[in-house]
Design a protein around this motif. Structure first.
Motif, mmCIF file in Angstrom:
data_model
loop_
_atom_site.group_PDB
_atom_site.id
_atom_site.type_symbol
_atom_site.label_atom_id
_atom_site.label_comp_id
_atom_site.label_asym_id
_atom_site.label_seq_id
_atom_site.Cartn_x
_atom_site.Cartn_y
_atom_site.Cartn_z
ATOM 1 N N ARG A 3 3.038 -3.963 1.640
ATOM 2 C CA ARG A 3 3.802 -2.762 1.961
ATOM 3 C C ARG A 3 5.065 -2.714 1.096
ATOM 4 O O ARG A 3 5.642 -3.749 0.757
ATOM 5 C CB ARG A 3 4.184 -2.760 3.432
ATOM 6 C CG ARG A 3 2.968 -2.724 4.348
ATOM 7 C CD ARG A 3 3.352 -2.818 5.793
ATOM 8 N NE ARG A 3 4.390 -3.843 5.948
ATOM 9 C CZ ARG A 3 5.177 -3.955 7.001
ATOM 10 N NH1 ARG A 3 5.061 -3.121 7.993
ATOM 11 N NH2 ARG A 3 6.086 -4.894 7.077
ATOM 12 N N PRO A 4 5.527 -1.525 0.759
ATOM 13 C CA PRO A 4 6.725 -1.397 -0.070
ATOM 14 C C PRO A 4 7.941 -2.128 0.498
ATOM 15 O O PRO A 4 8.731 -2.711 -0.238
ATOM 16 C CB PRO A 4 6.959 0.111 -0.119
ATOM 17 C CG PRO A 4 5.604 0.699 0.071
ATOM 18 C CD PRO A 4 4.902 -0.224 1.017
ATOM 19 N N TYR A 165 1.746 -2.272 -8.668
ATOM 20 C CA TYR A 165 1.098 -3.328 -7.885
ATOM 21 C C TYR A 165 -0.170 -2.787 -7.229
ATOM 22 O O TYR A 165 -0.395 -1.589 -7.202
ATOM 23 C CB TYR A 165 2.062 -3.885 -6.828
ATOM 24 C CG TYR A 165 2.326 -2.933 -5.686
ATOM 25 C CD1 TYR A 165 1.702 -3.085 -4.445
ATOM 26 C CD2 TYR A 165 3.213 -1.856 -5.837
ATOM 27 C CE1 TYR A 165 1.950 -2.211 -3.414
ATOM 28 C CE2 TYR A 165 3.452 -0.974 -4.796
ATOM 29 C CZ TYR A 165 2.818 -1.158 -3.592
ATOM 30 O OH TYR A 165 3.064 -0.281 -2.558
ATOM 31 N N ASP A 166 -0.979 -3.695 -6.734
ATOM 32 C CA ASP A 166 -2.176 -3.329 -5.987
ATOM 33 C C ASP A 166 -1.839 -3.502 -4.514
ATOM 34 O O ASP A 166 -1.534 -4.623 -4.064
ATOM 35 C CB ASP A 166 -3.348 -4.219 -6.378
ATOM 36 C CG ASP A 166 -4.649 -3.760 -5.763
ATOM 37 O OD1 ASP A 166 -4.634 -3.261 -4.616
ATOM 38 O OD2 ASP A 166 -5.683 -3.900 -6.425
ATOM 39 N N CYS A 167 -1.891 -2.423 -3.752
ATOM 40 C CA CYS A 167 -1.483 -2.482 -2.349
ATOM 41 C C CYS A 167 -2.507 -3.189 -1.480
ATOM 42 O O CYS A 167 -2.212 -3.524 -0.326
ATOM 43 C CB CYS A 167 -1.193 -1.087 -1.814
ATOM 44 S SG CYS A 167 -2.641 -0.031 -1.635
ATOM 45 N N GLY A 168 -3.733 -3.374 -1.965
ATOM 46 C CA GLY A 168 -4.763 -3.973 -1.139
ATOM 47 C C GLY A 168 -5.190 -3.046 -0.009
ATOM 48 O O GLY A 168 -5.680 -3.485 1.012
ATOM 49 N N CYS A 169 -4.983 -1.742 -0.201
ATOM 50 C CA CYS A 169 -5.309 -0.755 0.818
ATOM 51 C C CYS A 169 -6.827 -0.702 1.000
ATOM 52 O O CYS A 169 -7.577 -0.920 0.056
ATOM 53 C CB CYS A 169 -4.816 0.630 0.389
ATOM 54 S SG CYS A 169 -3.078 0.677 -0.014
ATOM 55 N N PRO A 170 -7.253 -0.383 2.216
ATOM 56 C CA PRO A 170 -8.704 -0.305 2.467
ATOM 57 C C PRO A 170 -9.347 0.856 1.721
ATOM 58 O O PRO A 170 -8.761 1.790 1.340
ATOM 59 C CB PRO A 170 -8.801 -0.109 3.966
ATOM 60 C CG PRO A 170 -7.454 0.275 4.448
ATOM 61 C CD PRO A 170 -6.467 -0.094 3.392
#
Length: 170
Positions: A3-4, A165-170
């Protein structure tokens, strides 16, 4: 998922360390995360954040990046561009009713703001090391230092850093 605000907290700890180690430390309770479009120091009947000194980090923006392998934008991208802002606010020097502020007092204020700008630069070095240890090696680009003011009794300065960056969001 990243998260930011996690990035902001890392940068805040670096800024806290550098400001408190410098020639004009700011008390811990005036070094914090802030939010909104712009940070305006608070003024109360007993406390003026400009005159106590204020340092902050805020999330200034977070946008998705286009997927170069999907030119039509058909899938959710996990790449993000985050912009964080560091800043400080200080009290302007004031003269008396008989005499204006002296050049020496203005010089002291300029030197204080210069030390804050250097603390922000040093915080970026600390932040880079933390980022590499915690998140791999996201791409980071520091922004320029921008002074503001005087405005009322405040002078301020800000510096941004942009992180891909890569947020790793679903």
């Amino acid at each position: 998922m990243t998260r930011p605000v996690e990035f902001a907290q890392f940068l805040l700890e670096c800024l806290r360390s550098e400001i408190q180690a410098g020639p004009n430390p700011i008390a811990d309770q005036y070094i914090c995360l802030r939010l909104g479009e712009i940070v305006n120091p608070s003024l109360g009947t007993l406390t003026d954040e400009c005159c106590t000194g204020l340092a902050w980090v805020r999330v200034a923006g977070n946008i998705p990046l286009a997927d170069p392998d999907d030119p039509n934008g058909n899938c959710l991208v996990t790449a993000r561009r985050l912009t964080l802002e560091m800043g400080t606010a200080r009290c302007i020097p004031t003269g008396t009713t008989q005499a204006p502020t002296t050049c020496d007092e203005w010089t002291a204020a300029a030197l204080k703001m210069d030390a804050d700008a250097q603390a922000m630069e040093d915080a970026l070095c600390c932040f880079t090391a933390l980022m590499n240890d915690s998140f791999g090696e996201p791409r980071m680009v520091p922004g320029e230092y921008e002074p503001f003011g005087p405005d009322a009794n405040c002078i301020r300065g800000t510096m941004t850093v942009t992180i891909d960056y890569d947020c790793g969001c679903p």
